[in-house]
Write a protein that holds these residues in place. Structure first.
Motif, PDB file in Angstrom:
ATOM      1  N   HIS A 185      58.259  14.744  17.980  1.00  0.00           N
ATOM      2  CA  HIS A 185      59.101  13.734  18.824  1.00  0.00           C
ATOM      3  C   HIS A 185      60.476  14.432  19.219  1.00  0.00           C
ATOM      4  CE1 HIS A 185      57.259  10.501  16.092  1.00  0.00           C
ATOM      5  NE2 HIS A 185      57.419  11.363  15.076  1.00  0.00           N
ATOM      6  N   ALA A 186      60.864  13.757  20.428  1.00  0.00           N
ATOM      7  CA  ALA A 186      62.086  14.279  21.026  1.00  0.00           C
ATOM      8  C   ALA A 186      63.308  13.902  20.159  1.00  0.00           C
ATOM      9  CB  ALA A 186      62.180  13.714  22.332  1.00  0.00           C
ATOM     10  N   TYR A 187      64.396  14.724  20.155  1.00  0.00           N
ATOM     11  CA  TYR A 187      65.584  14.286  19.620  1.00  0.00           C
ATOM     12  C   TYR A 187      66.171  12.868  19.884  1.00  0.00           C
ATOM     13  CZ  TYR A 187      66.263  19.173  17.969  1.00  0.00           C
ATOM     14  OH  TYR A 187      66.004  20.681  17.392  1.00  0.00           O
ATOM     15  N   GLY A 188      66.366  12.197  19.191  1.00  0.00           N
ATOM     16  CA  GLY A 188      66.881  10.846  19.414  1.00  0.00           C
ATOM     17  C   GLY A 188      65.896   9.919  19.559  1.00  0.00           C
ATOM     18  N   GLU A 189      64.559   9.986  19.569  1.00  0.00           N
ATOM     19  CA  GLU A 189      63.483   9.181  19.959  1.00  0.00           C
ATOM     20  C   GLU A 189      63.195   8.435  18.538  1.00  0.00           C
ATOM     21  OE1 GLU A 189      58.745   9.657  19.658  1.00  0.00           O
ATOM     22  OE2 GLU A 189      59.664  11.194  20.633  1.00  0.00           O
ATOM     23  N   LEU A 190      63.325   7.049  18.606  1.00  0.00           N
ATOM     24  CA  LEU A 190      63.039   6.288  17.536  1.00  0.00           C
ATOM     25  C   LEU A 190      61.514   5.950  17.163  1.00  0.00           C
ATOM     26  CD1 LEU A 190      65.475   3.050  17.956  1.00  0.00           C
ATOM     27  CD2 LEU A 190      65.649   4.883  16.493  1.00  0.00           C
ATOM     28  N   PHE A 191      61.213   6.223  15.938  1.00  0.00           N
ATOM     29  CA  PHE A 191      59.712   5.919  15.702  1.00  0.00           C
ATOM     30  C   PHE A 191      59.654   5.080  14.367  1.00  0.00           C
ATOM     31  CE2 PHE A 191      60.752  10.197  14.357  1.00  0.00           C
ATOM     32  CZ  PHE A 191      60.071  10.434  13.045  1.00  0.00           C
ATOM     33  N   THR A 192      58.855   4.271  14.213  1.00  0.00           N
ATOM     34  CA  THR A 192      58.756   3.410  12.667  1.00  0.00           C
ATOM     35  C   THR A 192      57.760   4.222  11.802  1.00  0.00           C
ATOM     36  OG1 THR A 192      59.040   1.633  14.374  1.00  0.00           O
ATOM     37  CG2 THR A 192      58.258   1.318  12.118  1.00  0.00           C
ATOM     38  N   LEU A 193      58.288   4.302  10.633  1.00  0.00           N
ATOM     39  CA  LEU A 193      57.541   4.469   9.377  1.00  0.00           C
ATOM     40  C   LEU A 193      57.694   3.292   8.429  1.00  0.00           C
ATOM     41  CD1 LEU A 193      57.970   8.372   9.307  1.00  0.00           C
ATOM     42  CD2 LEU A 193      56.082   7.249  10.199  1.00  0.00           C
ATOM     43  N   ALA A 210      60.934   2.767   1.576  1.00  0.00           N
ATOM     44  CA  ALA A 210      60.835   1.836   2.507  1.00  0.00           C
ATOM     45  C   ALA A 210      59.794   2.364   3.790  1.00  0.00           C
ATOM     46  CB  ALA A 210      62.337   1.467   2.907  1.00  0.00           C
ATOM     47  N   GLY A 211      59.923   3.701   3.889  1.00  0.00           N
ATOM     48  CA  GLY A 211      59.207   4.210   4.953  1.00  0.00           C
ATOM     49  C   GLY A 211      57.884   4.828   4.401  1.00  0.00           C
ATOM     50  N   ASP A 212      57.883   5.358   3.013  1.00  0.00           N
ATOM     51  CA  ASP A 212      56.617   5.777   2.654  1.00  0.00           C
ATOM     52  C   ASP A 212      56.262   7.175   2.938  1.00  0.00           C
ATOM     53  OD1 ASP A 212      54.437   6.149   0.749  1.00  0.00           O
ATOM     54  OD2 ASP A 212      53.066   5.099   1.986  1.00  0.00           O
ATOM     55  N   PHE A 213      57.189   7.843   2.886  1.00  0.00           N
ATOM     56  CA  PHE A 213      57.304   9.400   3.514  1.00  0.00           C
ATOM     57  C   PHE A 213      58.170  10.130   2.735  1.00  0.00           C
ATOM     58  CE2 PHE A 213      60.652   7.711   6.068  1.00  0.00           C
ATOM     59  CZ  PHE A 213      61.632   8.484   6.335  1.00  0.00           C
ATOM     60  N   HIS A 214      57.872  11.424   2.692  1.00  0.00           N
ATOM     61  CA  HIS A 214      58.779  12.511   2.332  1.00  0.00           C
ATOM     62  C   HIS A 214      59.470  13.370   3.205  1.00  0.00           C
ATOM     63  CE1 HIS A 214      56.087  11.367  -1.326  1.00  0.00           C
ATOM     64  NE2 HIS A 214      57.199  12.042  -1.894  1.00  0.00           N
ATOM     65  N   ILE A 215      60.674  13.885   2.681  1.00  0.00           N
ATOM     66  CA  ILE A 215      61.446  14.840   3.786  1.00  0.00           C
ATOM     67  C   ILE A 215      61.250  16.225   3.218  1.00  0.00           C
ATOM     68  CG2 ILE A 215      63.448  15.408   4.787  1.00  0.00           C
ATOM     69  CD1 ILE A 215      64.298  12.509   4.420  1.00  0.00           C
TER      70      ILE A 215
END
Length: 335
Positions: free
Chosen positions: A75-83, A22-27
């Motif tokens: 990204h800061a801890y807790g910061e929301l970002f959209t992928l 859904a985010g088109d990314f790998h961890i």
């Protein structure tokens, strides 16, 4: 796994690594991909060749040190970002400096990929944050009941006492430890307990400097290279990577004792196999009670275990009514 269920999963296992469709990314992918979210800087989780990296703010200096000038967004801890179609945020994992859990929310369910984590206090990094979720992807490095860590401050006091014993015998005290995370944690724990500078192998010195630049207080240090070819090393604490064991590099110190700082030192058989005189149990991973505590605190109805003793953890959880399964990953070697 039924195909219909996999279509709903926020993280699936692909040949390149853990993937969020859904985010088109790998961890922490182990093969090159266009977009990677990195949990921390150890070599089994942060690899070169990715098109773009997302990481925690505190991980930037480590990734630059390890990977060079790669394209990244911090990204800061807790910061929301959209992928893609999901909201992502990073939360402290307590493993090493900058380590993070990856929270993924598509509006209907929340998944958390923990990376590596620990629950013990550590002066070198932000403490672990419990993140509530529906599905929790957990490591299982030390997922056996035998692994139960003692207070690290007490272990640090034992290291000081060992160094002093070596001094009385005219020996150097050479402590093997991983270059990222373990060495810095040992030095931070020693900071209030000892006043003699430690000597560092070159492979460890660079990482220690990264931590110092981040404001982490540690025992004062000098490099071995600054001491000459045949230094008077009696009573000195010398930190070196495990790869230094059995090499000619050790000969310059003359008489010495060799020790290893690792969670694996909980088992005496591992000490014999490593051929070390002493083992100090210091781990940057959760022990058995902490793993179970963490899984319960997340509230996750489903748990996916990766790398380590998954064959022990998964059946244990299933017997207690938790929907548990395994992802087979390339994680596990921090060197």
């Amino acid at each position: 796994m039924p195909a219909s269920r996999e279509l709903d999963d926020l993280v699936v296992l692909r040949p390149e690594g853990l993937y969020c469709p859904a985010g088109d990314f790998h961890i922490d992918p182990w093969r090159p991909v266009p977009r990677a979210v990195i949990t921390h800087g150890h070599g089994d989780h942060a690899r070169s060749g990715m098109g773009f990296y997302h990481c925690s703010r505190d991980s930037v200096s480590i990734l630059r040190w390890r990977l060079g000038d790669v394209p990244l967004q911090a990204h800061a801890y807790g910061e929301l970002f959209t992928l893609g179609r999901v909201q992502v945020s990073l939360h402290p994992a307590g493993h090493v400096l900058g380590s993070a859990q990856v929270r993924i929310d598509d509006g209907t369910q929340v998944w958390v990929a923990s990376g590596d984590y620990k629950r013990q206090p550590d002066p070198t990094c932000a403490p672990f944050e419990v993140v509530r979720c529906d599905t929790f992807i957990t490591e299982a490095t030390f997922a056996l009941p035998i692994y139960r860590w003692q207070d690290t401050a007490a272990v640090a006091a034992d290291i000081v006492a060992w160094r002093q014993e070596c001094a009385q015998r005219g020996e150097a005290a050479i402590l093997l430890c991983y270059a990222l995370g373990k060495a810095q944690r040992v030095l931070a724990e020693l900071w209030p307990l000892d006043d003699q500078a430690a000597w560092l192998h070159g492979a460890i010195a660079n990482g220690v400097e990264v931590y110092r630049q981040a404001g982490v207080r540690m025992l004062s240090t000098d490099t071995v290279a600054e001491q000459g070819r045949t230094p008077d090393a009696a009573g000195r604490l010398i930190l070196a990577p495990p790869s230094a064991a059995g090499t000619p590099w050790l000969r310059r110190f003359g008489r010495h004792q060799l020790a290893f700082a690792s969670g694996w030192m909980q088992l005496r058989g591992n000490r014999r196999r490593r051929n070390v005189d002493r083992g100090f149990v210091v781990s940057d991973h959760a022990d058995w009670p902490a793993l179970l505590q963490t899984i319960e605190q997340t509230g996750a109805r489903r748990v996916i275990a990766t790398h380590g003793n998954t064959d022990a953890l998964v059946p244990f959880l299933r017997e207690r009514g938790v929907a548990a399964e395994t992802f087979r990953t390339d994680f596990g070697n921090e060197e």
